[in-house]
Design a protein around this motif. Structure first.
Motif, PDB file in Angstrom:
ATOM      1  N   TRP A 346       0.803  -1.179  -0.170  1.00  0.00           N
ATOM      2  CA  TRP A 346      -0.094   0.089   0.116  1.00  0.00           C
ATOM      3  C   TRP A 346       0.936   1.231   0.065  1.00  0.00           C
ATOM      4  O   TRP A 346       1.509   1.503   0.939  1.00  0.00           O
ATOM      5  CB  TRP A 346      -0.822   0.084   1.265  1.00  0.00           C
ATOM      6  N   THR A 355      -4.622   5.022  -4.938  1.00  0.00           N
ATOM      7  CA  THR A 355      -5.415   4.413  -5.449  1.00  0.00           C
ATOM      8  C   THR A 355      -6.034   4.731  -6.858  1.00  0.00           C
ATOM      9  O   THR A 355      -5.743   5.894  -7.179  1.00  0.00           O
ATOM     10  CB  THR A 355      -6.932   4.403  -4.472  1.00  0.00           C
ATOM     11  N   ASN A 374     -10.147  -0.371  -2.604  1.00  0.00           N
ATOM     12  CA  ASN A 374     -10.513   0.354  -1.603  1.00  0.00           C
ATOM     13  C   ASN A 374     -11.920   0.962  -1.536  1.00  0.00           C
ATOM     14  O   ASN A 374     -12.643   1.641  -0.605  1.00  0.00           O
ATOM     15  CB  ASN A 374      -9.704   1.555  -1.625  1.00  0.00           C
ATOM     16  N   GLN A 377     -13.435   4.319  -1.173  1.00  0.00           N
ATOM     17  CA  GLN A 377     -13.038   4.958   0.101  1.00  0.00           C
ATOM     18  C   GLN A 377     -11.547   5.543  -0.055  1.00  0.00           C
ATOM     19  O   GLN A 377     -10.691   4.824  -0.389  1.00  0.00           O
ATOM     20  CB  GLN A 377     -13.083   4.100   1.381  1.00  0.00           C
ATOM     21  N   GLN A 378     -11.228   7.018   0.231  1.00  0.00           N
ATOM     22  CA  GLN A 378      -9.902   7.398   0.272  1.00  0.00           C
ATOM     23  C   GLN A 378      -9.324   7.516   1.559  1.00  0.00           C
ATOM     24  O   GLN A 378     -10.038   8.107   2.455  1.00  0.00           O
ATOM     25  CB  GLN A 378      -9.896   8.668  -0.566  1.00  0.00           C
ATOM     26  N   TYR A 379      -8.123   7.236   1.775  1.00  0.00           N
ATOM     27  CA  TYR A 379      -7.357   7.116   3.130  1.00  0.00           C
ATOM     28  C   TYR A 379      -6.471   8.647   2.714  1.00  0.00           C
ATOM     29  O   TYR A 379      -5.428   8.485   2.187  1.00  0.00           O
ATOM     30  CB  TYR A 379      -6.835   6.052   3.806  1.00  0.00           C
ATOM     31  N   GLU A 384      -4.307   6.769   9.023  1.00  0.00           N
ATOM     32  CA  GLU A 384      -5.552   6.132   8.658  1.00  0.00           C
ATOM     33  C   GLU A 384      -5.143   4.746   7.902  1.00  0.00           C
ATOM     34  O   GLU A 384      -5.971   3.849   8.031  1.00  0.00           O
ATOM     35  CB  GLU A 384      -6.289   7.276   7.690  1.00  0.00           C
ATOM     36  N   VAL A 385      -4.023   5.025   7.039  1.00  0.00           N
ATOM     37  CA  VAL A 385      -3.692   3.798   6.164  1.00  0.00           C
ATOM     38  C   VAL A 385      -3.295   2.831   7.223  1.00  0.00           C
ATOM     39  O   VAL A 385      -3.596   1.412   6.876  1.00  0.00           O
ATOM     40  CB  VAL A 385      -2.752   4.331   5.108  1.00  0.00           C
ATOM     41  N   ASP A 387      -4.196   2.134  10.161  1.00  0.00           N
ATOM     42  CA  ASP A 387      -5.531   1.623  10.794  1.00  0.00           C
ATOM     43  C   ASP A 387      -6.065   0.642   9.813  1.00  0.00           C
ATOM     44  O   ASP A 387      -6.592  -0.464  10.200  1.00  0.00           O
ATOM     45  CB  ASP A 387      -6.347   2.652  11.238  1.00  0.00           C
ATOM     46  N   HIS A 388      -6.273   1.050   8.512  1.00  0.00           N
ATOM     47  CA  HIS A 388      -6.993   0.222   7.548  1.00  0.00           C
ATOM     48  C   HIS A 388      -6.236  -1.082   7.111  1.00  0.00           C
ATOM     49  O   HIS A 388      -6.877  -2.152   7.043  1.00  0.00           O
ATOM     50  CB  HIS A 388      -7.192   1.249   6.232  1.00  0.00           C
ATOM     51  N   VAL A 389      -4.888  -0.607   6.858  1.00  0.00           N
ATOM     52  CA  VAL A 389      -4.344  -2.148   6.390  1.00  0.00           C
ATOM     53  C   VAL A 389      -3.663  -2.874   7.458  1.00  0.00           C
ATOM     54  O   VAL A 389      -3.502  -4.176   7.133  1.00  0.00           O
ATOM     55  CB  VAL A 389      -2.921  -1.570   5.579  1.00  0.00           C
ATOM     56  N   LYS A 390      -3.431  -2.448   8.657  1.00  0.00           N
ATOM     57  CA  LYS A 390      -2.958  -3.339   9.844  1.00  0.00           C
ATOM     58  C   LYS A 390      -1.418  -3.911   9.343  1.00  0.00           C
ATOM     59  O   LYS A 390      -1.333  -5.053   9.330  1.00  0.00           O
ATOM     60  CB  LYS A 390      -3.804  -4.375  10.268  1.00  0.00           C
TER      61      LYS A 390
END
Ligand SMILES: O=C([O-])CC(=O)C(=O)O
Ligand SMILES: [Mg+2]
Length: 599
Positions: A346, A355, A374, A377-379, A384-385, A387-390
């Motif tokens: 990412w 994206t 995605n 949704q845009q990060y 934020e990224v 949190d989203h991807v871990k």
């Protein structure tokens, strides 16, 4: 017994080797009754008295010959007495000019102290202040005005046998932006490491800076700036200039290896020349390979299978994309499909997660890694990224110092047993976090490598050791391997092999310390191993020209590589021995001829 003429020629040749770049133009060299010897050879304080007498320098400098140990002690004391890093940088440049073998002896003996002063990070400050500190050219400067005449200008370079050049236009120096011709510090520094780490003879190196204008307005307005005041040339003009330069370099030195360094947009030249020249781009390929080497070690130590890793990259420029592509190669070697491998990444740039549906026109090199999953949704931010991807891995190639905040590092520590944290931007001021921050915020569990050097750090009674994922681990060996097997180009497999070689050099003790790279003090051995891997890959790709190397065992080939490497200690010893015996021969001849001996 050597005749007088032969003896003098011998001394001339050896004395020239003794010194740094010989400063006389061959055509303009006059015939003296005594042979031309570099000033360095005349004034090296270790030269024994009989040789000084022969060279005609007796009495011109302090009488008692030094040993290397004494010379070194004096130099280190002088160096350490300088109050600022830039003062140390200037001192070391002068030392290299005055006595090249002494400089490299001290560099190799005190690698961890000297390297940061001639290379990253101090070279960054030196480039920013180049116009102010400039004293010696130390390389070639070409200008856009030389277009049409480059081959002729190259003839002015005094060294006959250049094996490698590092070329920049200064348009993206480290993470410091466009520094125009002030970027010259980078080719000089990289080539000093070629000699120090991989034993390329100093006189086989050519630092090369091209003045294609600069977008740095402050420099253009600075009366001390050493380059042209024009704005950057267009990409088309740059291409035409480079076409001519590449041809001219190969015409003068047919076997030359050409390393591109710190270009703002490095992709077009790499694509254009990689099949016709022995060239590579260090920022895309060298950095890619060295980080891949570190990731191989980190993946093994994390106890998470390669297929379960997720990598967030802050920075989607040439280095970021180059590194991601190289790790894709590694994942593919580990059995993943290319598509699965590329989905492990990412990329985040100044507008957020890259994206396909972000609404802006993506630069070509970003499209390959742009996400399409995605769901609209845009990060926007790195946090934020994360949190989203871990992610299991975060890499920084953003040149934004401190971008890996304590919060982000703590999240990485919560989500992973062994979070992989690589802040790779240079110099130190641009590093996305410090080693201390990575250790403290992950309670000592981070698997860490940075681009610039950090000191070991003590935390809760234990000393932690940082890895330095700097391309200095591979570019010297890539160049050495390419030169030694006379490869006609530098293939992707050769680059891959350079990174693959690194984990093979990590000792059990280093693994126990969670080190991802071998200790930098073993860099000469590491470079020899890298060169071995590079040569083997060149052979597989059939781009090598020294075919008898194919028949050697790995052990023999590695030994052969080490023998070929310039070793400043051995160089001095053999030249001194030779000079001494030549001087004795001459004394003997003179006494036979009834001359009153000076010796
Ligand atoms: O020079 C270094 O330390 C690494 C490098 O290539 C860069 O940051 O551009
Ligand atoms: Mg670079």
């Amino acid at each position: 017994m050597a005749s007088k003429t032969a003896t003098q020629n011998g001394i001339a040749q050896h004395s020239a080797n003794y010194g740094s770049i010989v400063t006389h133009h061959p055509k303009k060299q006059k015939t003296h009754s005594r042979p031309h010897t570099g000033a360095e050879a005349h004034y090296d304080t270790t030269i024994p008295k009989p040789v000084r007498k022969y060279l005609g320098t007796y009495g011109l400098f302090p009488p008692e010959p030094d040993t290397y140990e004494v010379q070194k002690k004096r130099c280190l004391a002088q160096l350490r007495s300088k109050q600022t890093n830039i003062g140390k940088f200037i001192y070391l440049s002068q030392l290299r000019h005055a006595n090249v073998h002494l400089f490299y002896r001290i560099l190799t003996d005190h690698f961890t102290e000297i390297t940061p002063l001639v290379y990253t990070p101090v070279v960054g400050e030196a480039c920013q202040r180049w116009s102010e500190i400039y004293m010696l050219p130390e390389g070639m400067y070409l200008s856009y005005l030389d277009k049409g005449n480059i081959a002729n200008v190259l003839k002015n370079w005094h060294q006959e046998h250049v094996e490698i050049t590092v070329v920049t236009d200064g348009s993206r120096i480290l993470g410091l932006g466009d520094l125009g011709v002030n970027g010259m510090g980078i080719p000089i520094g990289k080539l000093a490491l070629y000699t120090g780490c991989a034993g390329i003879r100093p006189e086989g190196t050519l630092p090369l800076t091209i003045d294609l204008g600069t977008s740095n307005k402050a420099f253009r307005e600075d009366p001390l700036y050493l380059g042209s005041r024009r704005d950057k040339v267009t990409p088309e003009e740059e291409k035409e200039f480079l076409d001519e330069l590449m041809e001219a370099l190969k015409e003068r030195w047919p076997d030359i290896v050409i390393q591109f360094e710190d270009w703002k947009n490095p992709f077009p030249s790499l694509q254009r020349y990689r099949n016709d020249y022995a060239m590579f781009n260090d920022d895309i390929q060298g950095t890619g390979a060295v980080i891949m080497g570190g990731i191989i070690g980190a993946v093994q130590q994390s106890d998470v299978a390669a297929k379960d890793h997720r990598a967030v990259f802050l920075g989607a420029g040439s280095a970021g994309v180059g590194v991601a592509q190289q790790i894709v190669d590694y994942f593919v070697h580990e059995g993943m499909s290319e598509d699965d491998a590329k989905r492990k990444f990412w990329l985040v740039d100044s507008k957020g997660l890259v994206t396909l549906d972000r609404g802006d026109k993506l630069a070509d090199h970003k499209v390959y890694f742009a996400r399409d999953d995605n769901e609209g949704q845009q990060y926007k931010s790195l946090e934020e990224v994360v949190d989203h991807v871990k992610p299991t891995i975060i890499m920084g190639l953003s040149t934004i110092g401190g971008a890996f905040t304590p919060e982000i590092l703590q999240k990485m520590g919560k989500m992973n047993d062994r979070p992989i944290i690589f802040p790779l931007s240079n110099p130190v001021s641009k590093s996305e976090c410090t080693f201390e921050e990575a250790i403290v915020n992950t309670d000592g569990r981070a698997l860490f490598a940075s681009g610039s050097p950090f000191y070991p750090y003590e935390y809760k009674g234990k000393t932690y050791h940082p890895g330095q994922g700097n391309n200095m681990y591979v570019f010297p060996g890539i160049g050495l391997g390419t030169i030694l097997c006379k490869a006609i180009k530098v293939t992707s497999n050769m680059i891959y092999a350079s990174g693959e070689a690194l984990p093979t050099m990590i000792t059990e003790e280093e693994k126990d310390l969670a080190l991802l790279y071998p200790q930098i003090t073993r860099i000469r051995d590491v470079s020899a191993r890298v060169a071995l891997y590079v040569i083997r890959a060149a052979q597989k790709d059939n781009v090598d020209r020294l075919h008898h190397l194919r028949d050697m065992s790995d052990e023999d080939l590695e030994e052969w590589i080490v023998e070929k490497m310039y070793d400043p200690h051995k160089a001095v010893e053999s030249i001194e021995d030779e000079l001494e015996s030549l001087a004795k021969d001459l004394a003997h001849t003179r006494s036979l001829q009834g001359e009153k001996s000076m010796l």
